[in-house]
Design a protein around this motif. Structure first.
Motif, PDB file in Angstrom:
ATOM      1  N   ARG A 194       0.852  -1.214   0.000  1.00  0.00           N
ATOM      2  CA  ARG A 194       0.000   0.000   0.000  1.00  0.00           C
ATOM      3  C   ARG A 194       0.877   1.249   0.000  1.00  0.00           C
ATOM      4  O   ARG A 194       0.590   2.228  -0.685  1.00  0.00           O
ATOM      5  N   LEU A 195       1.983   1.189   0.765  1.00  0.00           N
ATOM      6  CA  LEU A 195       2.886   2.345   0.834  1.00  0.00           C
ATOM      7  C   LEU A 195       3.451   2.671  -0.549  1.00  0.00           C
ATOM      8  O   LEU A 195       3.527   3.836  -0.948  1.00  0.00           O
ATOM      9  N   VAL A 196       3.852   1.625  -1.292  1.00  0.00           N
ATOM     10  CA  VAL A 196       4.434   1.851  -2.620  1.00  0.00           C
ATOM     11  C   VAL A 196       3.393   2.468  -3.567  1.00  0.00           C
ATOM     12  O   VAL A 196       3.687   3.430  -4.295  1.00  0.00           O
ATOM     13  N   ILE A 197       2.171   1.937  -3.536  1.00  0.00           N
ATOM     14  CA  ILE A 197       1.134   2.472  -4.431  1.00  0.00           C
ATOM     15  C   ILE A 197       0.866   3.948  -4.094  1.00  0.00           C
ATOM     16  O   ILE A 197       0.820   4.816  -4.965  1.00  0.00           O
ATOM     17  N   TRP A 198       0.765   4.217  -2.805  1.00  0.00           N
ATOM     18  CA  TRP A 198       0.493   5.575  -2.347  1.00  0.00           C
ATOM     19  C   TRP A 198       1.654   6.508  -2.743  1.00  0.00           C
ATOM     20  O   TRP A 198       1.446   7.581  -3.314  1.00  0.00           O
ATOM     21  N   THR A 199       2.890   6.076  -2.475  1.00  0.00           N
ATOM     22  CA  THR A 199       4.056   6.917  -2.780  1.00  0.00           C
ATOM     23  C   THR A 199       4.156   7.182  -4.278  1.00  0.00           C
ATOM     24  O   THR A 199       4.429   8.314  -4.699  1.00  0.00           O
ATOM     25  N   ALA A 200       3.943   6.129  -5.079  1.00  0.00           N
ATOM     26  CA  ALA A 200       4.085   6.300  -6.533  1.00  0.00           C
ATOM     27  C   ALA A 200       3.038   7.285  -7.046  1.00  0.00           C
ATOM     28  O   ALA A 200       3.344   8.162  -7.855  1.00  0.00           O
ATOM     29  N   THR A 201       1.796   7.177  -6.542  1.00  0.00           N
ATOM     30  CA  THR A 201       0.737   8.071  -7.024  1.00  0.00           C
ATOM     31  C   THR A 201       1.015   9.505  -6.605  1.00  0.00           C
ATOM     32  O   THR A 201       1.026  10.422  -7.440  1.00  0.00           O
ATOM     33  N   VAL A 202       1.274   9.700  -5.301  1.00  0.00           N
ATOM     34  CA  VAL A 202       1.515  11.072  -4.823  1.00  0.00           C
ATOM     35  C   VAL A 202       2.788  11.638  -5.480  1.00  0.00           C
ATOM     36  O   VAL A 202       2.823  12.804  -5.891  1.00  0.00           O
ATOM     37  N   GLY A 203       3.825  10.805  -5.617  1.00  0.00           N
ATOM     38  CA  GLY A 203       5.093  11.262  -6.225  1.00  0.00           C
ATOM     39  C   GLY A 203       4.875  11.718  -7.662  1.00  0.00           C
ATOM     40  O   GLY A 203       5.372  12.765  -8.070  1.00  0.00           O
ATOM     41  N   ALA A 204       4.091  10.950  -8.442  1.00  0.00           N
ATOM     42  CA  ALA A 204       3.859  11.309  -9.852  1.00  0.00           C
ATOM     43  C   ALA A 204       3.074  12.615  -9.939  1.00  0.00           C
ATOM     44  O   ALA A 204       3.438  13.517 -10.698  1.00  0.00           O
ATOM     45  N   LEU A 205       2.008  12.735  -9.119  1.00  0.00           N
ATOM     46  CA  LEU A 205       1.182  13.943  -9.194  1.00  0.00           C
ATOM     47  C   LEU A 205       1.967  15.175  -8.735  1.00  0.00           C
ATOM     48  O   LEU A 205       1.875  16.245  -9.333  1.00  0.00           O
ATOM     49  N   THR A 206       2.758  15.010  -7.657  1.00  0.00           N
ATOM     50  CA  THR A 206       3.532  16.157  -7.158  1.00  0.00           C
ATOM     51  C   THR A 206       4.563  16.601  -8.188  1.00  0.00           C
ATOM     52  O   THR A 206       4.731  17.797  -8.441  1.00  0.00           O
ATOM     53  N   THR A 207       5.268  15.638  -8.805  1.00  0.00           N
ATOM     54  CA  THR A 207       6.273  16.016  -9.809  1.00  0.00           C
ATOM     55  C   THR A 207       5.605  16.784 -10.943  1.00  0.00           C
ATOM     56  O   THR A 207       6.101  17.825 -11.385  1.00  0.00           O
TER      57      THR A 207
END
Ligand code: HEM
Length: 431
Positions: A331-344
């Motif tokens: 769950r952490l990876v999915i959350w990080t990848a989504t937030v990381g992509a949107l923030t970038t």
């Protein structure tokens, strides 16, 4: 002696057993453990060696005849176009597969004790295959090649001490010309393949020495004895199946999709936009937002230093053989990848507006476009780490995994924007 003579069959399996142990843990047969990514990379390297040798039969490495020799190869030599396409697609796919392989190493805890050296060798392999791709890019001597190499070698010039010297060393002079082509050709056909070959053997041997791929560690190993099965045929048949599917895919791809070839290199006329090869476009994107020394030197250096150091940080690897370490890790990876992509994406768009709205914002300002974003990035990563470990009670290994995923996702977003959403003058365009 016929090919299926028992003795020849035995010597073939003996050869395979130099690369693999005689028996392997049964768990290593599970495709979902590694997705066969390392094996696919090996297959692609083999295809590259084979097609590379065939290409050398026609290719002429001089500025006067390189382009013409590629045109002759693709138009007049039987299967020439197909062989060039296979070489091109294998090389590009290898970059993707090697990155996915690196990610699987991170996500299954395969860089910890006993595998640290292999992680380092893997990083060198990644560097070598990027160098092989990049040096090969120049060889057709077309506009695409000439200007991509111009951009990338000028990035070298921003390295603070010795950058210009390095740039001149690679170019073989102040400008890109005959000396650059022969330098790149020697690196591409001799030095890099030879080094790659030696490092690959070392890489395989280290997998063997570590007792095969990572496995799930049971709390009490006496309760669950490791089941071992013979490597031939169990592993070999699976490796062959994955390899053959991949080869079939490349062969078909190379029929339907040609490798690019623009008009012959013209040093007097730059295409617009002039782009680096796709695997360096993430860094070219950084160059649009950051001071050049930070974009082309300090940030990549920080990234490489972190990757080299991470396996030596205690407890930084996940429990071995379990994807994401646990369900909460997933769950952490999915959350990080989504937030990381949107923030970038949000940062790139916001900075783009800033650059457009005020012509006085220069990207070569050392403080606002160098020191400040670097301090912010470090603060963000350190803050993220403490939030996960102290606040949300994740383990260090899970926080490290999330950090690596965050950086890779950000780089992937920059690369995607560079490839598809940058048009003339490198302005943002919508498809
Ligand atoms: C040309 C590029 C590469 C090739 C051909 C290659 C090949 C392989 C193969 C065949 C394996 C065993 C099977 C598998 O894991 O699927 C392996 C394992 C491994 N590779 Fe790579 N590799 C490459 C690049 C890398 C990179 C970029 C890294 C990471 C920095 C890396 C780190 C490792 C590690 C740590 C293992 C041991 C995994 C384990 O014990 O489970 N390799 N590699």
């Amino acid at each position: 002696m016929t090919p299926d003579h028992p003795k020849s069959r035995r010597s073939f399996s003996d050869f395979l057993l130099h690369l693999h142990p005689r028996t392997i843990p049964e768990e290593n047969l599970r495709l979902t453990l590694s997705w066969g990514l390392g094996g696919m990379a090996v297959m692609l390297v083999c295809l590259l060696f084979l097609t590379g040798i065939l290409l050398l039969l026609t290719y002429q490495p001089s500025t006067g005849s390189a382009y013409a020799s590629i045109v002759t190869l693709t138009r007049e030599v039987r299967f020439g176009l197909w062989i060039r396409n296979i070489h091109h697609w294998s090389a590009n796919l290898l970059v993707v597969i090697a990155m996915l392989h690196l990610l699987r190493i991170v996500l299954t805890g395969a860089f910890g004790q006993g595998r640290r050296l292999n992680w380092i060798i893997g990083l060198f392999l990644l560097f070598l295959l990027l160098s092989a791709n990049f040096t090969g890019y120049l060889l057709p001597w077309d506009q695409l090649a000439y200007w991509a190499v111009t951009i990338c070698t000028s990035m070298l010039g921003y390295i603070p001490v010795g950058g210009l010297w390095l740039q001149e060393l690679f170019r073989g002079g102040a400008e890109i010309g005959p000396a650059t082509l022969s330098n790149f050709c020697v690196l591409h056909v001799a030095f890099i393949p030879a080094t790659l070959f030696v490092l690959l053997l070392w890489h395989f041997w280290l997998v063997r020495r570590a007792g095969g791929l990572v496995q799930v560690e049971h709390d009490n190993p006496d309760d669950v004895p490791v089941q071992r099965v013979p490597t031939v045929p169990n592993l070999i048949v699976r490796e062959a199946a994955v390899g053959l599917v991949l080869v079939a895919f490349i062969l078909i791809l190379a029929i339907v999709w040609d490798a690019p070839l623009m008009e012959q290199a013209n040093p007097g006329m730059s295409p617009n936009p002039a782009k680096a090869p796709w695997y360096f476009l993430g860094f070219q994107e950084l160059l649009l937002h950051l001071h050049p020394v930070f974009a082309s030197f300090l940030w990549p250096l920080l990234g490489v230093a972190a990757l080299l150091w991470v396996p030596f940080w205690q407890d930084s690897a996940l429990p071995t053989g379990v994807w994401f370490g646990s369900n909460s890790g997933r769950r952490l990876v999915i959350w990080t990848a989504t937030v990381g992509a949107l923030t970038t994406l949000a940062i790139i768009l916001a900075d783009n507006l800033l650059l457009q709205s005020n012509a006085a914002v220069a990207v070569d300002t050392l403080v606002t476009r160098g020191l400040l974003p670097t301090a912010l990035l470090i603060a963000l990563l350190v803050g993220f780490y403490f939030l996960l470990v102290k606040g949300l009670k994740y383990t260090r290994a899970e926080a490290v995994m999330a950090g690596i995923v965050l950086v890779l996702v950000a780089l992937a977003v920059c690369t995607i924007i560079g490839v598809w959403f940058r048009g003339a003058e490198m302005h943002l365009v919508w498809l």
